[in-house]
Design a protein around this motif. Sequence first.
Motif, PDB file in Angstrom:
ATOM      1  N   GLN A   1       0.831  -1.208   0.000  1.00 51.59           N
ATOM      2  CA  GLN A   1       0.000   0.000   0.000  1.00 51.59           C
ATOM      3  C   GLN A   1       0.867   1.260   0.000  1.00 51.59           C
ATOM      4  O   GLN A   1       0.583   2.231  -0.711  1.00 51.59           O
ATOM      5  CB  GLN A   1      -0.927  -0.012   1.217  1.00 51.59           C
ATOM      6  N   GLY A   2       1.944   1.213   0.798  1.00 50.15           N
ATOM      7  CA  GLY A   2       2.854   2.354   0.841  1.00 50.15           C
ATOM      8  C   GLY A   2       3.550   2.566  -0.487  1.00 50.15           C
ATOM      9  O   GLY A   2       3.669   3.721  -0.978  1.00 50.15           O
ATOM     10  N   LEU A   3       4.028   1.473  -1.111  1.00 52.07           N
ATOM     11  CA  LEU A   3       4.679   1.587  -2.414  1.00 52.07           C
ATOM     12  C   LEU A   3       3.705   2.093  -3.474  1.00 52.07           C
ATOM     13  O   LEU A   3       4.052   2.931  -4.318  1.00 52.07           O
ATOM     14  CB  LEU A   3       5.221   0.220  -2.831  1.00 52.07           C
ATOM     15  N   THR A   4       2.494   1.548  -3.426  1.00 46.99           N
ATOM     16  CA  THR A   4       1.491   1.976  -4.399  1.00 46.99           C
ATOM     17  C   THR A   4       1.214   3.470  -4.275  1.00 46.99           C
ATOM     18  O   THR A   4       1.104   4.198  -5.282  1.00 46.99           O
ATOM     19  CB  THR A   4       0.195   1.178  -4.200  1.00 46.99           C
ATOM     20  N   GLN A   5       1.118   3.953  -3.028  1.00 47.60           N
ATOM     21  CA  GLN A   5       0.841   5.376  -2.816  1.00 47.60           C
ATOM     22  C   GLN A   5       1.979   6.240  -3.365  1.00 47.60           C
ATOM     23  O   GLN A   5       1.748   7.286  -3.989  1.00 47.60           O
ATOM     24  CB  GLN A   5       0.634   5.655  -1.329  1.00 47.60           C
ATOM     25  N   LYS A   6       3.216   5.786  -3.170  1.00 50.63           N
ATOM     26  CA  LYS A   6       4.359   6.548  -3.707  1.00 50.63           C
ATOM     27  C   LYS A   6       4.331   6.567  -5.234  1.00 50.63           C
ATOM     28  O   LYS A   6       4.631   7.578  -5.868  1.00 50.63           O
ATOM     29  CB  LYS A   6       5.663   5.936  -3.211  1.00 50.63           C
TER      30      LYS A   6
END
Length: 575
Positions: free
Chosen positions: A303-308
């Motif tokens: 989720q964090g990678l996707t948001q970045k």
Amino acid sequence: MSKIEVSQKIKELKASLKIMGSNLLEAARQFGASKETRTILKGQIDNINENFLFVIVGEVNAGKSSFVNALLGSPVCATSHEICTQDVQKIIYGESEKLSQNSHERITTREFPTEILKELTVVDTPGTNSRELDHQIITERFIPKCNLVLFVFQLDNIHVQSAWDLFKKIKGEWSKKVVFILTKADRYTEEEKINYKNILHQYALNEHVESPLIYITSSKLEDEGNLESSGFEPIREYINKDVLKDAATNKIIEDVKIIKKLMADINQEFDLRKNKYETDFGTRERIDRIISSKESLTLANIQGLTQKCMNAYDANTEKTLEELNKGIGFFSFTFKSIRSMFGGESTQDWLENINKQHVQQLNKDTNLVLDGGIDSLKSDITYMVIGVKEELDSLENLRIHPTEMFNKIDQKRNEIVHSLKQNLTDFIDKSDVFKGEKIAKGNGVDYTGVNVAGGVAAVGGALTFITQISVLDITGGIATGLGLLLAGGIAFSKKGKYIAAVKEALAQKRMTFEESLTKNLSSYFQQIKTKINDQFTDFDHHLKSEKNQIMDYDKMAHELKNELKDVERKIFKVF
């Protein structure tokens, strides 16, 4: 005429114990006890099911068989001289009369349909003075298990040494209850009968028999109906009151002890099985928790990678829209149109370059994000696999020692654990799933190879492919349409409309891009999870089977325990 009989209450108690014994043996078979264990159990339960046993001992021609027939009131014992002198007769209940011989053991089994034989087995032995040397050995096989020895003498033949040699074994080595029977009393006077009885009494005292029991009988008088003179009533009364009742009491009490012992043994084995099951089940739960916790952490990282990545998408979208807004102006387009007449960049080329730069920059920024964050995903999955292997190592190292009763089940369990660990090791070392290989299929990408080893390149390549298709499909189509409209000379007046259309298209495609990115990053983990769980199919089946068997046994044991308490209450009332 009185008869030898076992009370109905004792019969009912014995029948209850037989059923319980059969249920225990069936439980041992059903729940996987070894053949050796079942053989031992069967031997003990057969002892519970055995009838009371009377052994008739005496000299050849002492009248043993006639005495038995008169005592039981039925011609149960063959009186053929040939059978009596050569074989032991084992007399049991049967629906019809039948003889069967075991020539190797020298035993003739006679079945006879009389009620008392349902509870009482009679063994009529060859004479102690028989010339057949193995007859005495055969006789000794039955005496250790018997409830009563009836030592039969013809009234005037009580001095033979071979009879008293056997008596010493019966009394000394086996400590069996013995009564003395003097037969053919109809042939002697009262004085002779008293005299011979006194002599026999003294012989018995000399052999350290306290208060020897001696009965003088005549089978002939019994058969003729002269019951008062035949001498059988006193011995029947003694057998009913002092032998069968005592034997029944002792036997049923011993049978209850045997049942309790068998139940305790099986319960102990099942307690070990429960402990093993709990250990295995606990390990399986911990493995599930390891996978679940790493899944939660991985999904959070995804989720964090996707948001970045989406932040990079938004930044590129904003920059592209800025360039479009700046470039679509009256003077800018007029300049581009004039320059294109002299071989410079056309408006169409300019728009296509904006589109190309947008795609390239988006891929570059996205892969920078992934290159910086994919290592944490790899670590999560690597530690998950390591955690699963460590649990299997501890489970295999435990190597629970097979129990005597359920060794086949235990061996199977150890084989499953060993195979599970080996399969998982082979899966990690050899499977394409852990090699991170990209496999092209037509115009698409097969992500089955996207996993721990080489995951960065595989995921990065996949995202490049997805991004190119996604963005070119949208912005390329809009740019082409925009160029054609500009050629018609109406672009400037429609500038706001076209910018809004591009913005809306990129916003819609943003959702598709985000979904694709999340899906493909998640599949990276889910494939490993699925493959690991697939390895546990046999182990999970074993656990389920073990759990069901333990539950079934607990239910059966509870029922048997209640039945045993009921039998004990009845015993207390009867005795």
